[in-house]
Design an enzyme around this catalytic site. Structure first.
Site, PDB file in Angstrom:
ATOM      1  N   ASP A 187     -80.792  38.982  10.579  1.00 30.70           N
ATOM      2  CA  ASP A 187     -81.295  37.805  10.560  1.00 30.70           C
ATOM      3  C   ASP A 187     -82.760  37.748  10.586  1.00 30.70           C
ATOM      4  O   ASP A 187     -83.768  38.254   9.919  1.00 30.70           O
ATOM      5  CB  ASP A 187     -81.808  37.339  12.092  1.00 30.70           C
ATOM      6  CG  ASP A 187     -82.558  37.059  13.527  1.00 30.70           C
ATOM      7  OD1 ASP A 187     -82.333  35.316  12.642  1.00 30.70           O
ATOM      8  OD2 ASP A 187     -82.970  36.790  13.834  1.00 30.70           O
ATOM      9  N   ASN A 230     -72.066  30.966  16.159  1.00 28.35           N
ATOM     10  CA  ASN A 230     -72.402  30.073  15.484  1.00 28.35           C
ATOM     11  C   ASN A 230     -71.478  29.317  15.105  1.00 28.35           C
ATOM     12  O   ASN A 230     -72.504  28.404  13.790  1.00 28.35           O
ATOM     13  CB  ASN A 230     -72.580  31.605  14.308  1.00 28.35           C
ATOM     14  CG  ASN A 230     -73.404  32.420  14.182  1.00 28.35           C
ATOM     15  OD1 ASN A 230     -73.254  33.153  13.192  1.00 28.35           O
ATOM     16  ND2 ASN A 230     -74.737  32.487  14.909  1.00 28.35           N
TER      17      ASN A 230
END
Length: 250
Positions: free
Chosen positions: A26, A74
């Protein structure tokens, strides 16, 4: 036993090397923003970080490295960004698989891969095929992966077996459920992560291996993923060595 030397040359013994490490990669977008670059450049830098971490983990004797490359959620990102991210595996595999192969790394993928673009799927297949006979670290990409979806599909498969009288409900065990999860393709002893690392300072799992992480140790770091290199991996493992895993006991 491995000895990790910090920059001040303080030796830190690594008695325990986690057999299976999961990483939630991330912070690529924030890394790029800090440098006044497009978000996609952060993803590209993150790809280079992954290669370094993989080789480092392999050298330490880690058996499985599962990396959260793209979640089922996503797809809601901007189209241009998704298109770029979908091309990253193509670039990563073409650029780095020869070195991974040389280091005896085996590439594997979990997730709903049939929904991937053809170029991404084909590159993934080539990488898996080229490295399938390697016996070292398994680099396990979670690509178009969602933990809840994985568990839901396992339940559907088990329910179908019960419906067809192939299975008695009383015979349903945790091991049986685990055998219906995507990680059933991993070596049996290494299916569940010993250590899960999340970069960028966020403190959540984000639907990553919810079943398999029941007894995982967690390491959260503010370091953004493109800056997470070999030394940062060592820091995480040093921290892991200070834990006492109880698995529910005293």
């Amino acid at each position: 036993m491995f000895i990790f030397k910090r920059k001040k040359q303080v030796e830190m013994p690594l008695e325990k090397i986690p057999a299976h490490i999961g990483i939630i990669m991330d912070g690529n977008g924030r890394w790029a923003k800090k440098r006044l670059k497009p978000r996609v450049m952060g993803h590209k830098a993150g790809m280079d970080a992954l290669q370094e971490v993989t080789i480092a983990a392999s050298g330490l004797g880690v058996k499985v490295l599962t990396v959260y490359a793209f979640s089922t959620e996503n797809w809601s990102r901007p189209d241009d960004e998704v298109k770029f991210i979908m091309n990253l595996p193509v670039e990563f595999f073409d650029k780095y698989v020869p070195e991974l192969d040389k280091n005896n790394v085996r590439v594997q993928v979990i997730g709903d891969t049939h929904k991937l673009p053809k170029a991404t799927y084909d590159a993934m297949q080539r990488a898996c095929l080229r490295t399938k006979h390697n016996s070292g670290l398994v680099l396990n990409f979670a690509l178009n992966y969602g933990g809840r979806s994985e568990i839901t599909n396992a339940i559907k498969e088990i329910a179908q077996d019960v419906l067809e009288a192939k299975l008695n409900p009383d015979d349903i065990t945790e091991d049986l459920v685990a055998n219906h999860l995507m990680t059933n393709s991993l070596p049996y002893l290494y299916r569940d992560p010993d250590l899960i690392i999340r970069t960028s300072g966020e403190l959540r799992l984000s639907n990553f291996l919810p079943w398999q992480s029941a007894y995982s140790e967690f390491y959260f770091t503010p370091v953004l993923w493109p800056d997470f290199k070999k030394d940062e991996l060592h820091k995480a493992i040093v921290d892991y060595n200070q834990r006492h895993r109880r698995f529910g006991s005293v």
